[in-house]
Design a protein around this motif. Sequence first.
Motif, PDB file in Angstrom:
ATOM      1  N   CYS A   1       0.981  20.047  -8.632  1.00 38.07           N
ATOM      2  CA  CYS A   1       2.037  19.160  -8.141  1.00 38.07           C
ATOM      3  C   CYS A   1       1.708  18.471  -6.826  1.00 38.07           C
ATOM      4  CB  CYS A   1       3.342  19.928  -8.007  1.00 38.07           C
ATOM      5  SG  CYS A   1       3.330  21.215  -6.729  1.00 38.07           S
ATOM      6  N   GLY A   2       0.589  18.828  -6.189  1.00 37.52           N
ATOM      7  CA  GLY A   2       0.249  18.184  -4.930  1.00 37.52           C
ATOM      8  C   GLY A   2       1.332  18.391  -3.889  1.00 37.52           C
ATOM      9  N   TYR A   3       1.695  17.317  -3.181  1.00 37.82           N
ATOM     10  CA  TYR A   3       2.659  17.422  -2.091  1.00 37.82           C
ATOM     11  C   TYR A   3       4.115  17.287  -2.548  1.00 37.82           C
ATOM     12  CZ  TYR A   3      -1.192  17.476   1.202  1.00 37.82           C
ATOM     13  OH  TYR A   3      -2.325  17.836   1.895  1.00 37.82           O
ATOM     14  N   GLY A   4       4.356  17.371  -3.868  1.00 39.40           N
ATOM     15  CA  GLY A   4       5.713  17.502  -4.378  1.00 39.40           C
ATOM     16  C   GLY A   4       6.501  16.220  -4.508  1.00 39.40           C
ATOM     17  N   GLY A   5       5.837  15.073  -4.477  1.00 40.65           N
ATOM     18  CA  GLY A   5       6.551  13.806  -4.554  1.00 40.65           C
ATOM     19  C   GLY A   5       7.324  13.632  -5.851  1.00 40.65           C
ATOM     20  N   LEU A   6       6.723  14.025  -6.969  1.00 40.37           N
ATOM     21  CA  LEU A   6       7.415  13.880  -8.251  1.00 40.37           C
ATOM     22  C   LEU A   6       8.643  14.776  -8.299  1.00 40.37           C
ATOM     23  CD1 LEU A   6       7.326  12.677 -11.201  1.00 40.37           C
ATOM     24  CD2 LEU A   6       6.306  14.866 -11.840  1.00 40.37           C
ATOM     25  N   LEU A   7       8.487  16.022  -7.890  1.00 42.87           N
ATOM     26  CA  LEU A   7       9.583  16.989  -7.957  1.00 42.87           C
ATOM     27  C   LEU A   7      10.772  16.540  -7.121  1.00 42.87           C
ATOM     28  CD1 LEU A   7       7.460  20.238  -7.566  1.00 42.87           C
ATOM     29  CD2 LEU A   7       8.527  19.433  -9.676  1.00 42.87           C
ATOM     30  N   THR A   8      10.529  16.146  -5.885  1.00 45.49           N
ATOM     31  CA  THR A   8      11.624  15.771  -5.004  1.00 45.49           C
ATOM     32  C   THR A   8      12.216  14.422  -5.394  1.00 45.49           C
ATOM     33  OG1 THR A   8      10.019  14.872  -3.405  1.00 45.49           O
ATOM     34  CG2 THR A   8      10.783  17.136  -3.071  1.00 45.49           C
TER      35      THR A   8
ATOM     36  N   ASN B   1       5.055   6.177  -9.379  1.00 43.68           N
ATOM     37  CA  ASN B   1       5.182   5.757  -7.986  1.00 43.68           C
ATOM     38  C   ASN B   1       5.667   6.801  -6.991  1.00 43.68           C
ATOM     39  OD1 ASN B   1       4.524   3.039  -8.803  1.00 43.68           O
ATOM     40  ND2 ASN B   1       6.621   2.860  -9.579  1.00 43.68           N
ATOM     41  N   SER B   2       5.940   8.039  -7.414  1.00 45.25           N
ATOM     42  CA  SER B   2       6.540   8.993  -6.475  1.00 45.25           C
ATOM     43  C   SER B   2       5.536   9.940  -5.826  1.00 45.25           C
ATOM     44  CB  SER B   2       7.622   9.812  -7.184  1.00 45.25           C
ATOM     45  OG  SER B   2       7.064  10.602  -8.209  1.00 45.25           O
ATOM     46  N   THR B   3       4.345  10.070  -6.397  1.00 46.48           N
ATOM     47  CA  THR B   3       3.373  11.014  -5.836  1.00 46.48           C
ATOM     48  C   THR B   3       2.588  10.373  -4.698  1.00 46.48           C
ATOM     49  OG1 THR B   3       1.583  10.378  -7.343  1.00 46.48           O
ATOM     50  CG2 THR B   3       3.110  12.061  -8.122  1.00 46.48           C
ATOM     51  N   GLU B   4       2.008  11.224  -3.868  1.00 48.96           N
ATOM     52  CA  GLU B   4       1.196  10.721  -2.764  1.00 48.96           C
ATOM     53  C   GLU B   4       0.041   9.862  -3.273  1.00 48.96           C
ATOM     54  OE1 GLU B   4      -1.563  13.329  -0.553  1.00 48.96           O
ATOM     55  OE2 GLU B   4      -0.387  12.797   1.215  1.00 48.96           O
ATOM     56  N   GLU B   5      -0.613  10.327  -4.355  1.00 49.08           N
ATOM     57  CA  GLU B   5      -1.730   9.569  -4.924  1.00 49.08           C
ATOM     58  C   GLU B   5      -1.249   8.245  -5.513  1.00 49.08           C
ATOM     59  OE1 GLU B   5      -5.051   9.981  -4.948  1.00 49.08           O
ATOM     60  OE2 GLU B   5      -4.663  11.598  -3.512  1.00 49.08           O
ATOM     61  N   GLY B   6      -0.106   8.286  -6.210  1.00 49.35           N
ATOM     62  CA  GLY B   6       0.418   7.056  -6.783  1.00 49.35           C
ATOM     63  C   GLY B   6       0.748   6.025  -5.727  1.00 49.35           C
ATOM     64  N   ILE B   7       1.329   6.466  -4.618  1.00 52.19           N
ATOM     65  CA  ILE B   7       1.661   5.563  -3.516  1.00 52.19           C
ATOM     66  C   ILE B   7       0.382   4.994  -2.897  1.00 52.19           C
ATOM     67  CG2 ILE B   7       2.673   5.471  -1.205  1.00 52.19           C
ATOM     68  CD1 ILE B   7       4.672   7.625  -2.189  1.00 52.19           C
ATOM     69  N   LYS B   8      -0.630   5.845  -2.763  1.00 51.38           N
ATOM     70  CA  LYS B   8      -1.900   5.413  -2.184  1.00 51.38           C
ATOM     71  C   LYS B   8      -2.571   4.354  -3.063  1.00 51.38           C
ATOM     72  CE  LYS B   8      -4.412   8.741  -0.683  1.00 51.38           C
ATOM     73  NZ  LYS B   8      -5.346   9.901  -0.675  1.00 51.38           N
ATOM     74  N   VAL B   9      -2.579   4.601  -4.374  1.00 50.23           N
ATOM     75  CA  VAL B   9      -3.186   3.631  -5.295  1.00 50.23           C
ATOM     76  C   VAL B   9      -2.434   2.306  -5.242  1.00 50.23           C
ATOM     77  CG1 VAL B   9      -3.647   3.129  -7.732  1.00 50.23           C
ATOM     78  CG2 VAL B   9      -4.103   5.415  -6.826  1.00 50.23           C
ATOM     79  N   GLU B  10      -1.105   2.386  -5.170  1.00 44.74           N
ATOM     80  CA  GLU B  10      -0.289   1.172  -5.081  1.00 44.74           C
ATOM     81  C   GLU B  10      -0.592   0.409  -3.808  1.00 44.74           C
ATOM     82  OE1 GLU B  10       2.539  -1.305  -6.924  1.00 44.74           O
ATOM     83  OE2 GLU B  10       1.732   0.602  -7.671  1.00 44.74           O
ATOM     84  N   ARG B  11      -0.728   1.144  -2.707  1.00 45.68           N
ATOM     85  CA  ARG B  11      -1.007   0.514  -1.422  1.00 45.68           C
ATOM     86  C   ARG B  11      -2.356  -0.194  -1.430  1.00 45.68           C
ATOM     87  NH1 ARG B  11      -0.064   4.693   1.529  1.00 45.68           N
ATOM     88  NH2 ARG B  11      -2.201   5.451   1.680  1.00 45.68           N
ATOM     89  N   ASN B  12      -3.328   0.404  -2.133  1.00 45.11           N
ATOM     90  CA  ASN B  12      -4.667  -0.186  -2.209  1.00 45.11           C
ATOM     91  C   ASN B  12      -4.821  -1.164  -3.368  1.00 45.11           C
ATOM     92  OD1 ASN B  12      -5.442   1.403  -0.019  1.00 45.11           O
ATOM     93  ND2 ASN B  12      -6.164   3.082  -1.317  1.00 45.11           N
ATOM     94  N   ARG B  13      -3.692  -1.429  -4.051  1.00 46.83           N
ATOM     95  CA  ARG B  13      -3.669  -2.362  -5.179  1.00 46.83           C
ATOM     96  C   ARG B  13      -4.635  -1.935  -6.278  1.00 46.83           C
ATOM     97  NH1 ARG B  13      -3.185  -8.314  -2.155  1.00 46.83           N
ATOM     98  NH2 ARG B  13      -1.304  -7.800  -0.924  1.00 46.83           N
TER      99      ARG B  13
END
Length: 276
Positions: free
Chosen positions: A98-105, A249-261
């Motif tokens: 789950c990584g840093y829990g972005g999906l869960l929260t 879009n809720s996980t840390e990795e998903g946000i990072k990928v979005e930010r880097n397009r």
Amino acid sequence: MSKSVKMVEEEKPKTDTASPAEEVKMPQKRYFRQRAHSNIFSDHDLDYPIHPNLMDWHQHYPTFFPSPPAKEDTPSLEVLNRPLDPSAPRVEWADIGCGYGGLLTSLAPHYPKTLMVGMEIRIKVQEYVRERILALRRREPGSYENVSVMRMNAQKFLPNFFHPGQLTKMFFLFPDPHFKKRKHKARIITATGLDEYAHFLALGGLLYTITDVRDLHDWMVQHLDAHPLFQRLPRDEEEADPVTPHVRNSTEEGIKVERNRGEKFLAVYRRIPYPT
């Protein structure tokens, strides 16, 4: 085995100067950083029940589960053979790695009656998610009681926690690509791993995968397509699923990928019956 890290906070002395909800501080990731990889084949110091019927879920979801009776040194066969009670509360969604829990929260407030758990093998990362959930519970009393996290190697110990057909959703979001060919056996989606996931998913249950690595996406799709108990959802059904935006879009990795397009590759599969 180590003592389990409980979600229920220890009783603290009550004072008349309790901090208001808006003053609750969230944990900061910089204090919980850890290397990105952990060897799943190592003998980590983990705490797990010997059978799903012996799992103490009260420590994770105290508003849903009563305190368990005193543990027996030798569990009775009656306890071990007790089937899953469909009317009793049970964990239904599992975020594996789950990584840093972005999906869960992100999901918890939208599905307050659905119990969901994150399983994360890295100590510091699991500690961060635990502190994050506890802080959210303090900040918004009555909310986030349906979500929890544990430190666990899900590629080894799922049978210790879940009954056959117990789960209705499993998430594998931005898993470790294990680029080197000799490490492909450690990938989270494999032929033997899918046998186990199918065992715990209820008929009609969904398995979600997403990654920004095209090679890994092709690998996961290849193995899932070849498995007789999984069928890929049509694209329009994937997009209509209200959980899909959270997966993207809720996980840390998903946000990072979005930010880097960057590009995200999504595939969702339904658990289907054994072929006749």
